[in-house]
Design an enzyme around this catalytic site. Sequence first.
Site, mmCIF file in Angstrom:
data_model
loop_
_atom_site.group_PDB
_atom_site.id
_atom_site.type_symbol
_atom_site.label_atom_id
_atom_site.label_comp_id
_atom_site.label_asym_id
_atom_site.label_seq_id
_atom_site.Cartn_x
_atom_site.Cartn_y
_atom_site.Cartn_z
ATOM 1 N N GLU A 209 1.566 7.022 3.057
ATOM 2 C CA GLU A 209 1.984 6.546 1.735
ATOM 3 C C GLU A 209 2.092 5.029 1.697
ATOM 4 O O GLU A 209 1.697 4.387 0.703
ATOM 5 C CB GLU A 209 3.324 7.183 1.375
ATOM 6 C CG GLU A 209 3.569 7.362 -0.113
ATOM 7 C CD GLU A 209 4.668 8.379 -0.378
ATOM 8 O OE1 GLU A 209 4.365 9.440 -0.946
ATOM 9 O OE2 GLU A 209 5.830 8.107 -0.013
ATOM 10 N N GLU A 212 -1.329 3.651 1.548
ATOM 11 C CA GLU A 212 -1.853 3.857 0.202
ATOM 12 C C GLU A 212 -1.365 2.762 -0.739
ATOM 13 O O GLU A 212 -2.152 2.163 -1.493
ATOM 14 C CB GLU A 212 -1.415 5.235 -0.307
ATOM 15 C CG GLU A 212 -2.009 5.653 -1.644
ATOM 16 C CD GLU A 212 -1.564 7.040 -2.066
ATOM 17 O OE1 GLU A 212 -2.133 7.559 -3.044
ATOM 18 O OE2 GLU A 212 -0.637 7.605 -1.442
ATOM 19 N N SER A 251 1.509 9.638 -5.524
ATOM 20 C CA SER A 251 0.813 9.491 -4.247
ATOM 21 C C SER A 251 0.022 10.749 -3.924
ATOM 22 O O SER A 251 0.474 11.870 -4.164
ATOM 23 C CB SER A 251 1.822 9.210 -3.131
ATOM 24 O OG SER A 251 1.208 9.282 -1.859
#
Length: 529
Positions: A209, A212, A251
Amino acid sequence: MDKQKEPKKDVSRRNFLKMMGGLGLVGATTALTGCEHSKEPIIGDFNQPLVGDGWVPEQYQTAKNWPAQVRGRIPIHPKTVVLDRNDQKCILCGQCIEVCRDILSVFGYYKLPVIDDVVCIGCGQCIMWCPTKSLMEKNDIAGVQEALADPNKFVIVQTAPATRVALGEEFGMPAGSWVQGQQVAALKELGFDRVFDTNFSADLTIMEESKELYKILTGKYDKPLPLITSCCPAWVKFCEYFYPDLLDNISSAGSPMQMLGAIAKTHYAKKNNLDPEQIYTVAIMPCTAKKAEIKRPEMNASGRYWGKENIRDNDAVLTVRELANLIKTNGLDLNTLPEKDYDPVMGKSSGGGLIFGTTGGVLEACLRTGYYLFSNQDMPEHLLEFTPVRGLKSVKSASLDIPGLGTAHVAVLHGLSDARVVFDAVRRGESPYHAIEVMACPGGCIGGGGQPRTTLPPSNDMRKLRMNTLYKKDAAMNLRRPHRNPEIIDLYRNFLEKPLSPLAYQLLHPVDFKSRADHIQALDHRRKV
């Protein structure tokens, strides 16, 4: 001969409502309780205990149409995998309606009649507010016992962060007692072949995450801001119902539970020469919505890896209450068990993974690793306890200066009623945030719908005790940054290669969000915090 007349039977309001609920007539309860609001409800104050002055719904000071003793109940889908209701115990007190409407903003936030769905996000807060235990989770103990008794099954269990500060309450311990070692010992005594820690995969979630978010902010990944966390399946389903236009903001990373199941049936299976079809994975969760999460069609990343669609990442979810039941029925006493450690490969974790169990913890852990990604240096010690995102305020916002990025603006939301204000701002393009953490249940996972019913309704005093234990344990750990977890480093080096690699994306980013807006006619209840 005249037919004997049957005695006339009076139908009470209670029996009438139960009959309508049993027939699945969702509108019956709504019409009788006036749940389609004539005015906006008062927002719950999460800085005050949720325990009212008895079971009197006037604690919300909203207009009612019926006496206190008859208020109806929430509808339940006949095929739900999350909830069960014992009609003989239901007293129609309306507490389930109140929490679903006033804290979660689900019940009453759609027009009637419904189109083709019984709207439920699976959070289980109605269970926590039910005074008679009429509402309970779907019991999945039998399936787990069957797997444990099967000599051909290799049964793996994982335990979520919040379970270790709540399970003790089922055995007479004070709220917030730390029972990690005893919980592991109990699971090994029950016959599980391996006991792994969901904290490990929480660290793994942060690696994916955070990377990302890093790629979005550096222009290497085409995804809208703010990036919103995906760990909470109740929040995800809420978004699919009421804010489908924000699904692209969530996400793509799977939850820690999903990731551990996928790694167990791929990397761990290969490493130990195990047949993935014979591996049975169980997750001990503080959350009832996890029972629905494992049933989502896309949660078989490990099956797609092996080319066998029937392999699911996780096979069963037990709540903390179900685990306590299983321990007791096997004659074990948590108080007397010696502490044991998690098994290696997926048993080591950071403090960042541990605090996933409370509101603000996911974002705080993300900042610890995000700081490193942008600055190429570890977050200073004095910033590791990032207090602006801690506590039980329902909407928290904070800013942090990160070298290589500038100022990061973040928000933390729990309890979805107040969170709607932030979602509306994101929808209008007026949100200043780079990242937002969302948890459906007040307090996050420590207050999840699968936790012990220690106070009724759940209180902030109880939530704080569980929360404080997690923070104290995090502060005492030497390993506090997810990217420094040696087992995570080994996993990338020996299998996944790097965060967001093609293999990592295949196994750890399986989510396939789909709008459910065409199943309901959502109502727009805007309000100010």
